[in-house]
Scaffold this motif. Structure first.
Motif, PDB file in Angstrom:
ATOM      1  N   LEU A 185     -24.117  19.866  17.902  1.00  0.00           N
ATOM      2  CA  LEU A 185     -23.293  19.847  17.031  1.00  0.00           C
ATOM      3  C   LEU A 185     -21.940  19.061  17.260  1.00  0.00           C
ATOM      4  CD1 LEU A 185     -22.310  21.470  14.117  1.00  0.00           C
ATOM      5  CD2 LEU A 185     -21.368  23.312  15.513  1.00  0.00           C
ATOM      6  N   MET A 212     -22.615  15.429  17.196  1.00  0.00           N
ATOM      7  CA  MET A 212     -22.796  15.055  15.757  1.00  0.00           C
ATOM      8  C   MET A 212     -21.559  15.091  15.156  1.00  0.00           C
ATOM      9  SD  MET A 212     -26.105  14.303  15.240  1.00  0.00           S
ATOM     10  CE  MET A 212     -26.528  14.484  13.507  1.00  0.00           C
ATOM     11  N   VAL A 213     -20.600  15.957  15.184  1.00  0.00           N
ATOM     12  CA  VAL A 213     -19.596  15.974  14.454  1.00  0.00           C
ATOM     13  C   VAL A 213     -18.651  14.846  15.150  1.00  0.00           C
ATOM     14  CG1 VAL A 213     -17.495  17.464  14.091  1.00  0.00           C
ATOM     15  CG2 VAL A 213     -19.724  18.461  13.685  1.00  0.00           C
ATOM     16  N   GLY A 216     -19.614  11.484  13.867  1.00  0.00           N
ATOM     17  CA  GLY A 216     -19.191  11.588  12.453  1.00  0.00           C
ATOM     18  C   GLY A 216     -17.774  11.043  12.249  1.00  0.00           C
ATOM     19  N   ILE A 217     -16.841  11.957  13.036  1.00  0.00           N
ATOM     20  CA  ILE A 217     -15.391  11.816  12.840  1.00  0.00           C
ATOM     21  C   ILE A 217     -15.052  10.670  13.413  1.00  0.00           C
ATOM     22  CG2 ILE A 217     -13.264  12.750  13.647  1.00  0.00           C
ATOM     23  CD1 ILE A 217     -14.379  15.332  13.517  1.00  0.00           C
ATOM     24  N   LEU A 274     -15.827   7.726  10.631  1.00  0.00           N
ATOM     25  CA  LEU A 274     -14.963   8.135   9.588  1.00  0.00           C
ATOM     26  C   LEU A 274     -13.676   7.495   9.857  1.00  0.00           C
ATOM     27  CD1 LEU A 274     -14.585   9.208   6.705  1.00  0.00           C
ATOM     28  CD2 LEU A 274     -14.281  11.477   7.768  1.00  0.00           C
ATOM     29  N   TYR A 327     -13.568   3.732  10.331  1.00  0.00           N
ATOM     30  CA  TYR A 327     -13.768   3.169   8.925  1.00  0.00           C
ATOM     31  C   TYR A 327     -12.470   3.328   8.119  1.00  0.00           C
ATOM     32  CZ  TYR A 327     -15.816   2.210   4.380  1.00  0.00           C
ATOM     33  OH  TYR A 327     -16.154   1.767   3.068  1.00  0.00           O
ATOM     34  N   ILE A 350     -24.908   2.786  13.387  1.00  0.00           N
ATOM     35  CA  ILE A 350     -24.092   3.030  11.906  1.00  0.00           C
ATOM     36  C   ILE A 350     -23.761   1.494  11.615  1.00  0.00           C
ATOM     37  CG2 ILE A 350     -22.315   3.862  10.540  1.00  0.00           C
ATOM     38  CD1 ILE A 350     -22.555   6.379  12.340  1.00  0.00           C
ATOM     39  N   VAL A 357     -29.879   9.730  11.904  1.00  0.00           N
ATOM     40  CA  VAL A 357     -29.705  11.276  11.736  1.00  0.00           C
ATOM     41  C   VAL A 357     -30.700  11.899  12.689  1.00  0.00           C
ATOM     42  CG1 VAL A 357     -29.387  13.062  10.224  1.00  0.00           C
ATOM     43  CG2 VAL A 357     -28.390  10.894   9.360  1.00  0.00           C
TER      44      VAL A 357
END
Lengths: 699, 699
Positions: free
Chosen positions: B378, B381-382, B385-386, B389, B392, B483, B618
């Protein structure tokens, strides 16, 4: 021909009523079978009252949860109550409650018949394989009819009364809430009891598996019923309702909604009818093969469904493309089931290879089982992907001129409806398993003789094999359903944008190169592993509590350890502990999934949620398939060794096989199948709260 | 200031040269440390020549693979040769070969120094912890400098000579090919040797772990070097090159490409410079804490990187937003590392809980370890992702007016470059681990005394702890890189559409509600489980072969079993079997990933491939994190029990802990880390063949 929506709503309700009548008839038939052995009756009664204790406690907790949830729904859903649409919220809250109640009633009926049918099947085994099979199978069929009848009845009723497809999401969410309790709670219960009964009995005391001195022994038997019968039923009730709700929500948003909705109901009703016919064709000759009998039913039902829906499509002038989508769904379901069977069948390479690995010790049992479990995900993942792609491509052209996407997603939802159309038959076959498993135990405890034991053994083994097929089927169907729910989520968002007159562009999809979507994707993919891990750790903690109670009883009840006549353990204490612990442990896991969805939604908005649902589906399917299949593989590996291979019982290979089976148990009975429900819950929470994310999200 | 691209290309090459000089100096320093013990030297020599046998064989197989691949590239890539662009194809093929050669050289250097440093560190331990630490650390640093120096040198050289960023993908693919062999092959080798040495020695013969009579004992020690040193180095060479290549491909397609490319090179060069400085600050006082020394270096390097890049951004007038993206990448990498440490550190709850579960037997060791491993996914992964994000969102506004997406994706690639900027330091810390682990073994085999054993024990333990942090780091970086490679894939597709004048709309993203994308998503998600399972099954098969050889030697070599003086087993036979088997077993797994990408591409076209890459990322990240962390957790659990907890060595808990460790070994050393490489390979194959999918796909 009469073609109005009302006709099909009434038709659905009529066929649901027929299913109830069938269930009632089967219930009476099973109950009227002879039983006379006092010992069997006594143990059977203990199991029955234990299962009822669990259900009563579960439903009591559920009522509290349900009250809070329906209050929240009343205030916030489908949109906050202060925005002047009180009636919609009231309808939604009532639909939610109805979803839980309908599923609960079906579960109660299932448990009730399963704990009668096990006794009947056990005693019938003294007469021959046919009566024993029929008692077990028809007991399972009661559950099948009750679940599918009440799900179709509920859906039709909500639709008839409200004329509002969004309310169906409320009904579906209710069904999911119950499934979460029944499947995850039942799964924790059954493994808690299994593990602590084994540890306290076989390991610490050195007494046999079903020794009545063991305070956990009844809880262990109860577990089969609450996990595999009630839990499985609630799970498939949930999947079935969710697939119909998703199809109906999308049907209502397309051109000619009345006809689309009529078609969905018509296909679902035909599926139920086909299952009813299938149940009555279930038969076997004395000396026949029970596996073949069970599989024959499935194929018969599949064929009847295909033919009847084709006739209906012709008669009512439905669209053949949509028929094709639903037929493809069903076909791929069968194919996935067969592929799943390969990985868990003891005649095939994987089980044989793992059994061989058991000779080198438990570590190799685990690594080889994990490996085959991981490989087993491939056919189902590709199968689900292909059926979704094919259904979409076939149906999309109906919407030519701008509506292709919406029709394509509708096509996927119809593939899910098709795959689940024979769910009545699936549940019947699935519930047959734990009934004859229990019957086998009762034959042993009631000393009904070697012939009866042999018969129930072969019935039990057929149940295991068929279970693998139906399990693959239900995971596949859940996969398609949640893809359809992704479409439903998008529909809900766009409806809300239109209804609220928001100045936002309509959503046309979720693009993974959008970092907000990708963020959601990664977060969503982490939830199934965390959810399943929390359930497994919950089993461990709960087993510790139960062990402490077992130790207390052996210490405080004089003469129990020594087996003095008349001294009995307090079975109900163990059942209470398993029950209370199961409910306590599942709630945090469920909340993690729900709260994560809300956090992602309120922080990242609808695009993040779209990614979140997608990641959740993808990783959820992989883990559900992996855990279910690896667990089934280890179970059958142990049985294969026990059948005399690689040294047979009590060999080193057998010890390693037992370790594999013990690891596999929470995989296949607690974590794996609960992931289905978790995915559905996340998708529904997202769809229901879509409006809130639109207006309240941070980004 | 001079701001032309050539300046930065020369700067990169100059700093690469500085890294080589540093590596050379450190190599000389380590080699000049005293060593005199004959027994240590003998065993050390056996390990050294074994590792070289593996490398020679691996490189020989690789040459064949490489020839076929470069021939295919010559004919088909970047577009079929019959379309009149022969030169591009020649450049691509040469770049590919260069990628393999540069990585191979770095690997060779790493193995060479590691098999010297282990001897030096072992003997230095008799003098104190400081010299022993320094020998181990500086040995590892040679590998770090060689890998990062040659990757930056290679990238800069290809760019300088060709001026073509697409050729970089060829270079990167070459690096991936080698990484696949080195990491997956090394992983299979090391576990094959480990497993069969244990089975034959400890289990069957009842002789101690490092008994020289065991024909597999040297192979086991060789395994640490080829798996954890050469394999890990090739893996990070690959990640580092891939992240730079992805960033450079995107940089070249944006406004002011020269300046963007200059900036990427500048940041990468500064990262290497910071690592060089970091390596020289590595120091510890006599009696100091090695874990702290290692972590301090990481923080020092991180800080230097942050400051120097800020200065460069100011001086050369780079964009501050891009600097921020790279800084965020690095920061999140450190945070992920710390979170990973929580799940594998024996001072924290997870290891303690699993150790407690060991008391109830191996099944509970497995279920609880699996559970914590799953939960550990967890935070990473988070976190990934953060950071994607945030990077970007920070960089996208540069492209205001239509180019936001391209700049945003570039931002993500820069976060990956940032996260990997201190990769020189990471490799140094990582390679330190197996060196001091080997040193510990040599101390034991050479009877260098208890004090030396205690010192190498503490150095080894520090290596394990730090490894967890660096492993989290490298998985996080791989996540961001892939990514970014998804963005590179999109860029390649759109470039091809423009170059070929195709009448197709440019791709703006991959929408998961597009069923073709979703199909790819599901198929891609199934590949990492299948790939890792094939590697694990490969270990099992290979171990069977090696066991047969061990049995043969015990049978045929007179006096070996009895340990008669002068009788030695044929160590090299075992090494050859492990080598040949490892290469044989990894090829099908690698081909599955590559062929699946091509099938999906040729059937479903670029959209299906976009989904495939996404699903692959993923699920690959989830499984890489799960397997690496669960494996690390079991390893430390066993060590924690061996330290005297829960009954200590030879207790029931210890036996269960050994089972956990044996399951965890292929998880963390074979399957888990190879998934990184698999993801990169899939992404690169997709990017390289993008043009083919555009013109040749069925749908």
């Amino acid at each position: 021909m009469e073609n109005s929506l009302t006709f099909f709503q009434v038709l659905s309700i009529a066929i649901s009523a027929l299913a109830f009548a069938t269930a009632f008839w089967l219930y009476r038939w099973v109950s009227s079978q002879p039983s006379s052995n006092a010992k069997v009756a006594e143990v059977g009664q203990l199991i029955r009252s234990g299962a009822n204790t669990f259900l009563a406690k579960e439903y009591k907790t559920l009522i509290r949860f349900c009250l809070i949830a329906s209050l929240l729904i009343l205030v916030f859903l489908p949109s906050p109550i202060w925005k002047d649409n009180v009636l919609d919220n009231v309808v939604m809250a009532i639909a939610y409650i109805a979803g839980t109640v309908f599923s609960a009633i079906a579960g109660k009926i299932g448990i009730s018949i399963a704990t009668i049918a096990n006794i009947k099947s056990a005693e019938a085994a003294t007469k021959g394989i046919k009566p024993s099979f029929m008692a077990g199978y028809r007991g399972g069929a009661v559950m099948g009819m009750a679940v599918v009848g009440s799900s179709l009845f509920g859906i039709s009723l909500v639709l008839l009364l409200t004329g509002n497809t969004t309310a169906l999401l409320g009904f579906s969410f209710g069904a999911s809430s119950l499934a979460l309790f029944a499947k995850a709670g039942g799964g924790i219960f059954t493994k808690t009891a299994d593990v602590s009964a084994d540890l306290a009995g076989k390991v610490e005391m050195g007494i046999p598996e079903d020794d009545p001195r063991n305070p956990a022994v009844i809880a262990d038997n109860v577990g089969d019923n609450v996990g595999d019968v009630a839990g499985m039923g609630a799970d498939l009730f949930d999947s079935n309702v969710a697939s119909m709700a998703a199809a109906l929500v999308m049907a209502a948003s397309l051109g000619n909604p009345e006809k689309n909705i009529a078609m969905v109901l018509c296909y679902a009703a035909i599926g139920l009818l086909a299952s009813i016919i299938g149940v009555f064709t279930a038969n076997m000759k004395e000396g026949g093969d029970p596996t073949r009998a069970l599989n024959t039913n499935t194929y018969v039902t599949t064929a009847i469904y295909g033919i009847l829906t084709a006739i209906a499509t012709y008669v009512f002038d439905f669209n053949w493309r949509i028929w094709a989508a639903s037929a493809i769904g069903l076909l791929v379901g069968v194919i996935i089931g067969i592929a799943t069977d390969y990985f868990t069948n003891d005649n095939k390479k994987p089980v044989r290879a793992v059994a061989k690995a058991c000779e080198s010790g438990p570590a190799f049992t685990i690594t080889s089982g994990v490996s085959y479990g991981l490989i087993s995900t491939l056919p189902a993942m590709v199968g689900i992907g292909i059926s979704a792609l094919a259904a979409y491509k076939i149906v999309a052209p109906i919407g030519a001129g701008g509506n292709e996407v919406a029709y394509g997603m509708f096509g996927i939802s119809m593939a899910a409806v098709g795959m689940l159309s024979i769910v009545g038959m699936i549940i019947s076959n699935d519930a047959y398993g734990p009934i004859v498993d229990n019957a086998r135990g009762l034959v042993e405890m009631g000393d009904l003789g070697d012939k009866a034991l042999e018969i129930t053994d072969s019935l039990d083994s057929a149940g295991n094999t068929v279970k693998a097929i139906t399990k693959g089927f239900s995971i596949g169907a859940a996969g398609l359903t949640v893809i359809a729910l992704l479409g439903a989520f998008m529909t809900e968002v766009n409806d809300a944008i239109a209804a609220m007159g928001l100045n936002i562009e309509k959503i046309t999809g979720f693009d993974v190169t959008n970092p907000t979507v990708f963020f959601g994707l990664l977060a969503g993919a982490a939830i199934p592993p965390v959810f399943s891990a929390m359930l497994m750790l919950g089993v461990d903690r709960n087993a510790q509590r139960m062990l402490a109670e077992i130790h207390r009883q052996f210490k405080e009840i004089a003469g129990l350890k020594e087996g003095e006549p008349g001294v009995k353990p307090e079975y109900d204490k163990c059942i209470e502990i398993a029950t209370a612990g199961a409910l306590k442990e599942l709630i945090p896991a469920g909340l993690v999934a729900i709260i994560a969805t809300l956090i992602v939604g309120f922080v990242g908005g609808v695009h993040a949620v779209g990614g979140f649902i997608t990641g959740n589906i993808v990783s959820g399917l992989v883990f559900a398939l992996f855990m279910s299949n690896a667990g089934g593989l280890w179970d059958n590996t142990k049985k294969y060794i026990e059948a005399g291979n690689h040294g047979g019982k009590n060999s080193e290979a057998h010890k390693a096989g037992v370790v594999g089976d013990t690891v596999g148990d929470p995989f296949k009975d607690t974590a794996g199948p609960s992931i289905n429900t978790q995915i559905t819950v996340v998708s529904l929470v997202a769809s229901l709260t879509a409006t809130l994310f639109l207006t309240l999200s941070i980004f």
